[in-house]
Design an enzyme around this catalytic site. Structure first.
Site, PDB file in Angstrom:
ATOM      1  N   LYS A 203      -6.268   2.688   2.932  1.00 34.73           N
ATOM      2  CA  LYS A 203      -5.267   3.619   3.897  1.00 34.73           C
ATOM      3  C   LYS A 203      -4.631   2.624   4.827  1.00 34.73           C
ATOM      4  O   LYS A 203      -5.297   1.942   5.564  1.00 34.73           O
ATOM      5  CB  LYS A 203      -5.956   4.607   4.666  1.00 34.73           C
ATOM      6  CG  LYS A 203      -5.082   5.558   5.573  1.00 34.73           C
ATOM      7  CD  LYS A 203      -5.764   6.419   6.457  1.00 34.73           C
ATOM      8  CE  LYS A 203      -4.808   7.462   7.324  1.00 34.73           C
ATOM      9  NZ  LYS A 203      -5.624   8.339   8.158  1.00 34.73           N
ATOM     10  N   ARG A 213       3.076  12.982  11.997  1.00 31.58           N
ATOM     11  CA  ARG A 213       2.856  12.899  13.681  1.00 31.58           C
ATOM     12  C   ARG A 213       3.156  14.486  14.275  1.00 31.58           C
ATOM     13  O   ARG A 213       2.460  14.988  14.978  1.00 31.58           O
ATOM     14  CB  ARG A 213       3.520  11.882  14.192  1.00 31.58           C
ATOM     15  CG  ARG A 213       3.091  10.472  14.090  1.00 31.58           C
ATOM     16  CD  ARG A 213       1.695   9.946  14.243  1.00 31.58           C
ATOM     17  NE  ARG A 213       1.865   8.701  14.010  1.00 31.58           N
ATOM     18  CZ  ARG A 213       0.849   7.931  12.913  1.00 31.58           C
ATOM     19  NH1 ARG A 213       0.283   9.036  12.085  1.00 31.58           N
ATOM     20  NH2 ARG A 213       0.769   6.918  12.547  1.00 31.58           N
ATOM     21  N   ARG A 224      -2.277   2.169  14.874  1.00 35.58           N
ATOM     22  CA  ARG A 224      -3.477   1.999  14.367  1.00 35.58           C
ATOM     23  C   ARG A 224      -3.745   0.964  13.517  1.00 35.58           C
ATOM     24  O   ARG A 224      -4.356   0.704  12.731  1.00 35.58           O
ATOM     25  CB  ARG A 224      -3.867   3.400  13.619  1.00 35.58           C
ATOM     26  CG  ARG A 224      -3.676   4.492  14.413  1.00 35.58           C
ATOM     27  CD  ARG A 224      -3.922   5.784  13.654  1.00 35.58           C
ATOM     28  NE  ARG A 224      -3.726   7.105  14.548  1.00 35.58           N
ATOM     29  CZ  ARG A 224      -3.345   8.389  14.193  1.00 35.58           C
ATOM     30  NH1 ARG A 224      -2.654   8.229  12.966  1.00 35.58           N
ATOM     31  NH2 ARG A 224      -3.323   9.355  15.051  1.00 35.58           N
ATOM     32  N   GLU A 240     -12.657  -3.082   0.508  1.00 38.35           N
ATOM     33  CA  GLU A 240     -12.939  -1.660   0.708  1.00 38.35           C
ATOM     34  C   GLU A 240     -13.412  -0.670  -0.297  1.00 38.35           C
ATOM     35  O   GLU A 240     -14.469  -0.041   0.045  1.00 38.35           O
ATOM     36  CB  GLU A 240     -11.762  -0.999   1.545  1.00 38.35           C
ATOM     37  CG  GLU A 240     -11.130  -1.856   2.895  1.00 38.35           C
ATOM     38  CD  GLU A 240     -11.836  -1.423   4.072  1.00 38.35           C
ATOM     39  OE1 GLU A 240     -12.842  -0.615   4.212  1.00 38.35           O
ATOM     40  OE2 GLU A 240     -11.641  -1.794   5.164  1.00 38.35           O
ATOM     41  N   LYS A 255      -3.703   5.416   0.178  1.00 38.35           N
ATOM     42  CA  LYS A 255      -2.477   6.053   0.698  1.00 38.35           C
ATOM     43  C   LYS A 255      -1.866   5.174   1.584  1.00 38.35           C
ATOM     44  O   LYS A 255      -2.617   4.462   2.260  1.00 38.35           O
ATOM     45  CB  LYS A 255      -3.299   7.125   1.728  1.00 38.35           C
ATOM     46  CG  LYS A 255      -2.556   7.987   2.703  1.00 38.35           C
ATOM     47  CD  LYS A 255      -3.260   9.118   3.619  1.00 38.35           C
ATOM     48  CE  LYS A 255      -2.475   9.749   4.407  1.00 38.35           C
ATOM     49  NZ  LYS A 255      -3.339  10.701   5.332  1.00 38.35           N
ATOM     50  N   SER A 281       3.882  12.324   3.972  1.00 36.66           N
ATOM     51  CA  SER A 281       4.707  12.718   4.673  1.00 36.66           C
ATOM     52  C   SER A 281       6.159  12.079   4.684  1.00 36.66           C
ATOM     53  O   SER A 281       7.099  12.811   4.393  1.00 36.66           O
ATOM     54  CB  SER A 281       4.499  13.241   6.123  1.00 36.66           C
ATOM     55  OG  SER A 281       4.454  11.961   6.833  1.00 36.66           O
ATOM     56  N   TYR A 320       2.727  17.405  -0.877  1.00 30.34           N
ATOM     57  CA  TYR A 320       3.268  18.758  -0.454  1.00 30.34           C
ATOM     58  C   TYR A 320       4.075  19.729  -1.287  1.00 30.34           C
ATOM     59  O   TYR A 320       4.251  20.916  -0.864  1.00 30.34           O
ATOM     60  CB  TYR A 320       4.031  18.352   1.076  1.00 30.34           C
ATOM     61  CG  TYR A 320       3.232  17.690   2.054  1.00 30.34           C
ATOM     62  CD1 TYR A 320       2.471  18.420   2.778  1.00 30.34           C
ATOM     63  CD2 TYR A 320       3.320  16.404   2.148  1.00 30.34           C
ATOM     64  CE1 TYR A 320       1.730  17.628   3.791  1.00 30.34           C
ATOM     65  CE2 TYR A 320       2.513  15.608   2.844  1.00 30.34           C
ATOM     66  CZ  TYR A 320       1.720  16.312   3.815  1.00 30.34           C
ATOM     67  OH  TYR A 320       0.865  15.501   4.803  1.00 30.34           O
TER      68      TYR A 320
END
Length: 333
Positions: A203, A213, A224, A240, A255, A281, A320
């Site tokens: 990610k 957001r 982040r 990871e 992602k 998004s 989506y």
């Protein structure tokens, strides 16, 4: 006029001559079963609230979420990934609404479960960012940094309340070190061995999260970058991946999807567990905005992006457009 011998001996174009021919020889196929619908459910509303940065996507009320779940089932979509949006007054430093058995996400899991049962794989976002007043994915230490190990304790509790609510799959998305192992232990401790873990393995700290957001009413200040991955790195993702598998991940995810197809392909080639990718998004918003301007063919662009993600190795795609695309694929036969 050229002589016969100057013509090409191989003519790949023969396999592109008609729609039927192209369909027959297609190497990559999308199906409704490949798709997972991310959905937002907001506490305290009775009508869906449009997300301005994501035209066509809404924050659902509990009732409209149930309807969206039924619609997804009817279209042949495989899963739904739920994100809870609590009332602002319920946010605090520890994100306690995220572990409240009666919190909005747990209520939504029960709602969808009661509506569609096992006909849809119910997935839940296992992260604190929607519930904290500071907007980070974990609890903060005295210096304002995300405390990895203290956050893991919160994730363990969150996994258990989501499992008790009836979720099939949890998706720990906070990128804390050791999160998969802690979540697995927490689930097994309460007899929820059958609940699967979809690891957010790679990610990245991406600019394309912007519209999300708004979707979750994030309170985040800053970024982040200290816990999400650096977009410049590849080997880090593979490390990871190895850690997540060792800790018990049942499925793994990359992602965002589109900007990281190279990472997706490497992950898919390296594992024998199902691989997911999340078309986020910002990827969605860019296509919708360009289509609204008349600059691209919306439907073709949507299918092209999803086919590219599938071609790169994703067996499951969070998008989506999941229900819309599934409906179109069914109509096309």
């Amino acid at each position: 006029m050229n002589s016969y011998g100057s013509f090409p001996g191989a003519r790949p174009r023969r396999l592109r001559t008609t729609p039927a021919m192209r369909r027959m020889v297609a190497e990559t196929r999308l199906s409704p079963a490949d798709l997972i619908l991310p959905a937002f459910v907001r506490e305290g509303i009775t009508e869906p609230v449009p997300i301005m940065a994501m035209p066509g996507v809404v924050q659902h009320s509990r009732d409209t979420l149930r309807k969206a779940a039924v619609e997804a089932v009817e279209a042949g979509v495989s899963g739904i990934m739920l994100f809870g949006v609590p009332e602002d007054a319920k946010k605090d430093a520890a994100g306690t609404a995220g572990t409240d058995p009666d919190g909005i996400l747990q209520v939504a899991i029960r709602d969808v479960k009661s509506e569609v049962g096992d006909e849809l794989v119910i997935m839940s976002d296992l992260c604190l960012d929607e519930y904290t007043d500071h907007g980070h994915c974990g609890v903060l230490d005295a210096d304002g940094r995300v405390d990895n190990d203290a956050t893991l304790e919160r994730y363990a509790e969150m996994a258990q309340v989501q499992a008790d609510a009836g979720v099939h799959v949890v998706g720990p998305s906070g990128m804390m070190d050791g999160q998969v192992g802690v979540v697995r232990d927490a689930l097994d401790t309460i007899g929820k061995e059958d609940v699967s873990i979809l690891a957010y393995t790679a990610k990245y700290s991406s600019a394309f999260y912007g519209p999300f957001r708004e979707a979750v009413g994030s309170s985040l200040q800053g970024d982040r970058k200290t816990y999400q991955q650096d977009p410049a790195n590849v080997r880090e993702s593979m490390r990871e991946l190895a850690l997540d598998l060792e800790e018990g991940a049942d499925m793994v995810m990359v992602k965002p999807a589109g900007p990281y197809l190279d990472i997706l392909a490497k992950v898919a080639a390296a594992v024998d567990v199902p691989v997911a990718a999340y078309q986020i998004s910002g990827e969605y918003a860019m296509v919708e905005a360009a289509a609204e301007k008349g600059w691209i063919d919306r439907d073709r662009a949507i299918l092209e992006t999803l086919t590219g993600i599938r071609r790169a190795g994703a067996q499951m795609i969070l998008t989506y457009w999941a229900t819309e695309v599934a409906q179109k694929l069914v109509r096309q036969g």
